[in-house]
Design an enzyme around this catalytic site. Structure first.
Site, PDB file in Angstrom:
ATOM      1  N   ARG A  92       0.835  -1.216   0.000  1.00  0.00           N
ATOM      2  CA  ARG A  92       0.000   0.000   0.000  1.00  0.00           C
ATOM      3  C   ARG A  92       0.860   1.252   0.000  1.00  0.00           C
ATOM      4  NH1 ARG A  92      -3.406  -3.909   2.107  1.00  0.00           N
ATOM      5  NH2 ARG A  92      -5.183  -4.118   0.663  1.00  0.00           N
TER       6      ARG A  92
ATOM      7  N   ASP B  69      -0.028  -6.421  -3.870  1.00  0.00           N
ATOM      8  CA  ASP B  69      -1.442  -6.088  -3.676  1.00  0.00           C
ATOM      9  C   ASP B  69      -1.771  -5.046  -4.733  1.00  0.00           C
ATOM     10  OD1 ASP B  69      -4.096  -5.546  -2.466  1.00  0.00           O
ATOM     11  OD2 ASP B  69      -3.249  -6.576  -0.730  1.00  0.00           O
TER      12      ASP B  69
ATOM     13  N   HIS C  67      -6.810  -9.590  -5.056  1.00  0.00           N
ATOM     14  CA  HIS C  67      -5.902  -8.521  -4.620  1.00  0.00           C
ATOM     15  C   HIS C  67      -4.775  -8.382  -5.639  1.00  0.00           C
ATOM     16  CE1 HIS C  67      -7.322  -7.256  -0.627  1.00  0.00           C
ATOM     17  NE2 HIS C  67      -7.726  -8.496  -0.452  1.00  0.00           N
TER      18      HIS C  67
ATOM     19  N   ASP D 267      -7.233 -14.452   0.212  1.00  0.00           N
ATOM     20  CA  ASP D 267      -8.273 -13.726   0.934  1.00  0.00           C
ATOM     21  C   ASP D 267      -9.135 -12.878  -0.001  1.00  0.00           C
ATOM     22  OD1 ASP D 267      -5.925 -12.197   0.499  1.00  0.00           O
ATOM     23  OD2 ASP D 267      -6.651 -10.645   1.866  1.00  0.00           O
ATOM     24  N   GLU D 268     -10.371 -12.712   0.426  1.00  0.00           N
ATOM     25  CA  GLU D 268     -11.286 -11.695  -0.113  1.00  0.00           C
ATOM     26  C   GLU D 268     -11.441 -11.709  -1.629  1.00  0.00           C
ATOM     27  OE1 GLU D 268     -11.336  -8.060   2.892  1.00  0.00           O
ATOM     28  OE2 GLU D 268      -9.385  -8.189   1.879  1.00  0.00           O
TER      29      GLU D 268
ATOM     30  N   TRP E 148      -7.506 -14.619   9.939  1.00  0.00           N
ATOM     31  CA  TRP E 148      -7.690 -13.176  10.205  1.00  0.00           C
ATOM     32  C   TRP E 148      -9.134 -12.881  10.526  1.00  0.00           C
ATOM     33  CZ3 TRP E 148     -10.318  -9.475   6.978  1.00  0.00           C
ATOM     34  CH2 TRP E 148     -10.848  -9.995   5.781  1.00  0.00           C
TER      35      TRP E 148
ATOM     36  N   TYR F 259      -4.811  -6.710  14.388  1.00  0.00           N
ATOM     37  CA  TYR F 259      -4.627  -5.768  13.285  1.00  0.00           C
ATOM     38  C   TYR F 259      -4.214  -4.422  13.871  1.00  0.00           C
ATOM     39  CZ  TYR F 259      -6.161  -8.634   9.349  1.00  0.00           C
ATOM     40  OH  TYR F 259      -6.228  -9.578   8.365  1.00  0.00           O
TER      41      TYR F 259
ATOM     42  N   ASP G 224      -3.422  -1.721  12.444  1.00  0.00           N
ATOM     43  CA  ASP G 224      -3.768  -0.492  11.713  1.00  0.00           C
ATOM     44  C   ASP G 224      -4.992   0.180  12.330  1.00  0.00           C
ATOM     45  OD1 ASP G 224      -5.280  -2.702  10.831  1.00  0.00           O
ATOM     46  OD2 ASP G 224      -5.506  -1.913   8.794  1.00  0.00           O
TER      47      ASP G 224
ATOM     48  N   TRP H 215      -1.415  -3.516   8.210  1.00  0.00           N
ATOM     49  CA  TRP H 215      -1.871  -3.109   6.883  1.00  0.00           C
ATOM     50  C   TRP H 215      -1.665  -1.600   6.787  1.00  0.00           C
ATOM     51  CZ3 TRP H 215      -2.582  -7.176   3.976  1.00  0.00           C
ATOM     52  CH2 TRP H 215      -2.959  -8.384   4.575  1.00  0.00           C
TER      53      TRP H 215
ATOM     54  N   GLU I   4      -2.906   0.919   4.336  1.00  0.00           N
ATOM     55  CA  GLU I   4      -3.669   1.841   3.484  1.00  0.00           C
ATOM     56  C   GLU I   4      -3.603   3.270   4.008  1.00  0.00           C
ATOM     57  OE1 GLU I   4      -4.726  -1.152   4.422  1.00  0.00           O
ATOM     58  OE2 GLU I   4      -6.157  -2.026   3.017  1.00  0.00           O
TER      59      GLU I   4
HETATM   60  C1  ACM Z   1      -6.996  -9.618   5.075  1.00  0.00           C
HETATM   61  O1  ACM Z   1      -7.086  -8.807   6.013  1.00  0.00           O
HETATM   62  N1  ACM Z   1      -7.646  -9.414   3.951  1.00  0.00           N
HETATM   63  C2  ACM Z   1      -6.190 -10.801   5.184  1.00  0.00           C
END
Ligand code: ACM
Ligand code: ZN
Length: 648
Positions: free
Chosen positions: A141, A170, A242, A297-298, A365, A386, A388, A427, A429
């Protein structure tokens, strides 16, 4: 001495498993001599170099010194050590180099604590609770330099952390040099905007002057530097999603072949697999780690349903859901890694469909507990790990992605005993600068490290906090930016004690349902006297997102007619996840639930801003009523969160 005083006297972080104090003290010379015996040559060289860089003299040859690191089989569990501080000697014994290294760290902590050089005699018996003790840095990021990463390794080594997970790829930027796929570096590693926020607001363009990638030489230097400190660098390459940055550079790897609008690799195309194998070849050349993280993920798997090739593959393989396309991809890449003697780590989302193979380790996570999975699980649940999220009252902190995860909350997390590891994730961002990243990491990473190392019965928050304060001072003196615990404001004042009011414990009828994802304590939430903290993630705030428009609409039965002088509810606003103040509120009261009288109507103009804010929408006056109705409407697409309807 009780254990609390003991570990304070010790000032060793993470706290050791057992300490027995003895009479007397060892007088440490200003530059003590230290020798290493019995260790493998690579460990001896490593430890000698490290010790001489950290204030010890390590004479060459077989000279006998008063401080001795001794490797011998079975002298301690893996990575554990035993340290005996006698009046005339200090001996650290361990079965492996890592154990000797952690013993040396404990000795260095004692040296810092006893600046006069008088170390009390004692025996420390220590070993890690978990084999995987990790820290994750998201370097996608915002690009981070080699020097920044080396600096964080120096913080990790003091905490007995042994895995540095680098989130290297990412959407916001690809950070690994690739000879095979040069556009990953010329296109995917750069963007026109310096911060993630600007980049995201300006339509996620690629190319430009901001960003960068770590050269293979730099990455190898990071790997070696970490290895010298018994830290393995675990690289992560995201798949199948991602991956917008890769698709911008190589659009033919996406389902729509345009490089825009898709975040997933096309799951049916052999070109995808060839590319991913090629990338993993380069990654395995750089990173000797047995474990390689392949994301998972996601993934918005619905993207594949719109692809004729992916749909055809699903039909031909009899897949009912695109989850299976993801597991097919993950499994093929896992097998590829296995054919090279490596093992995959995947985020817990990858358990969907057929899941990964038996070779994989799951990184949880979303909170997936080890007991529900047949595979080894590393815990890094968002709620606790996390980093962040806000670590103090949001109004006092730089903008964060949300949440409220203060040091004590991180520390009190008790991972399931079956977990093989624990990791703190940063993370980035909302974290453009290096100093901001450190500010978010420390001291919370100390809590993660202690949770991963120290058995729960040895943990004590008050004691830990004292050590964290000292460690913060030491880290600052070494140039780290550290959150200042001495100015910590703590949780939202309303959340600290229950509120007494007329509606407490009364029956609530929901004319619109609350949001199942955020029920808090269910039907009594709004009258249980318990107010929420700085974020809805504390499960004390009830969400409303299920009606259209989203709204709160409840009737509270006070049981009998009562004199009422105020009715109010507090809402929070966090714009980024679409949590908004209501734009319209109506408050009613009366004795006939079918015919209540409106007491107040409030309209509020939507004001997007970056601050996390709280506002109470209420009425004051004098009525007698048995029933109270509270309605609040969200701006379209928004979610409402409220914690209590206070009736006085
Ligand atoms: C994640 O927080 N998407 C692993
Ligand atoms: Zn496709």
């Amino acid at each position: 001495m009780n254990s609390l005083l003991l570990s304070l006297a010790l000032a060793v972080t993470p706290a050791p498993q057992a300490v027995d104090m003895a009479a007397g003290e060892y007088r440490l010379a200003p530059v003590p001599s230290l020798s290493i015996a019995g260790a493998e040559q690579a460990d001896s060289l490593r430890l000698a170099r490290y010790a001489s860089q950290h204030g010890f003299s390590v004479p060459r040859g077989k000279s006998k010194t008063n401080i001795r690191l001794v490797a011998s089989e079975n002298s301690a569990p893996a990575e554990g050590y035993k340290m005996t501080v006698g009046k005339k000697f200090i001996e650290i014994s361990a079965a492996d180099g890592a154990g000797l290294f952690y013993g040396l760290q404990a000795l260095m902590d004692l040296r810092d604590e006893h600046a006069d050089g008088r170390i009390p005699c004692m025996t420390v018996t220590d070993y890690p609770r978990m084999p995987y003790r990790g820290m994750m840095l998201d370097v996608s990021r915002h690009y981070r330099s080699k020097d920044f990463i080396l600096k964080q390794i120096r913080a990790m080594e003091r905490l007995n952390l042994n895995r540095l997970h680098l989130h290297l790829t990412d959407a916001a930027g690809w950070r690994i040099e690739s000879e095979r796929y040069p556009r990953l570096n010329t296109v995917a590693a750069f963007r026109p905007d310096s911060t993630w926020k600007e980049w995201n607001a300006n339509g996620n363009q690629y190319g430009g002057t901001h960003g960068g990638f770590l050269s293979k030489e730099e990455l190898r230097e990071i790997v070696d530097y970490a290895a010298d400190r018994y830290i393995t660098v675990v690289p992560e390459v995201e798949m199948p999603s991602h991956s917008e940055e890769v698709l911008a550079a190589y659009p033919l790897l996406s389902c729509n072949k345009t490089g825009r609008g898709n975040s997933n690799f096309c799951a049916s195309s052999e070109a995808t697999f060839e590319f991913l194998r090629g990338v993993l070849d380069e990654v395995m050349e750089i990173f000797p780690s047995e474990q390689i993280h392949i994301g998972g993920d996601e993934a918005p798997k619905g993207q594949w349903l719109g692809c004729p090739d992916c749909s055809a593959l699903m039909d031909s393989l009899g897949y009912e859901s695109p989850d299976y396309l993801q597991s097919r991809l993950i499994r093929r890449m896992e097998d590829y890694l296995a054919s090279h003697g490596r093992r995959a780590i995947v985020w817990d989302d990858a358990l969907e469909g057929d899941g990964p193979t038996d070779n994989a380790t799951v990184m949880s996570w979303r909170g997936t507990e080890p007991s529900s999975v047949a595979l080894p699980v590393i815990m890094s649940p968002g709620r606790f790990c996390y980093l962040d999220s806000y670590q103090d009252a949001p109004s006092t902190q730089p903008e964060a992605i949300g949440g409220y995860t203060p040091l004590e909350f991180v520390y009190r997390y008790e991972p399931d005993t079956a977990a093989v590891g624990l990791q703190g994730n940063l993370w980035c961002e909302y974290i453009p600068s290096d100093s901001h990243a450190e500010y978010m990491l420390y001291p919370r990473m100390l809590a993660i490290a202690e949770n991963a190392w120290t058995e729960p019965q040895r943990k004590n928050y008050d004691d830990f906090r004292q050590r964290a304060l000292k460690e913060s001072v030491r880290m600052r003196s070494e140039g780290f930016t550290v959150f200042d615990l001495t100015t910590e404001k703590g949780n939202r004042p309303e959340a600290l004690a229950p509120v007494e009011h007329l509606a407490r414990g009364c029956e609530v009828t929901y004319l619109q349902p609350y949001w199942q994802n955020y029920p808090a304590s269910g039907l009594q939430t709004l009258v249980d006297g318990i107010c929420g903290g700085w974020n809805y993630s504390d499960r004390l705030w009830q969400g409303f997102a299920q009606s259209t428009p989203e709204r709160v609409d409840v009737i509270i039965d006070l049981g009998v007619e009562k004199a009422v002088s105020s009715i109010g509810a507090t809402f929070m606003q966090i714009c980024q996840p679409d949590v908004w103040m209501p734009e319209h509120v109506e408050i009613y009261a009366g004795n006939d639930p079918e015919n209540l009288v409106m007491l107040r109507e409030i309209d509020r103009v939507r004001t997007p801003d970056t601050a996390v804010s709280f506002e109470t929408f209420g009425w004051e006056g004098n009525v007698t009523a048995r029933y109270v109705r509270y309605r609040a409407t969200a701006p379209s697409g928004g979610v409402l969160f409220t914690d209590e309807i206070v009736v006085k």
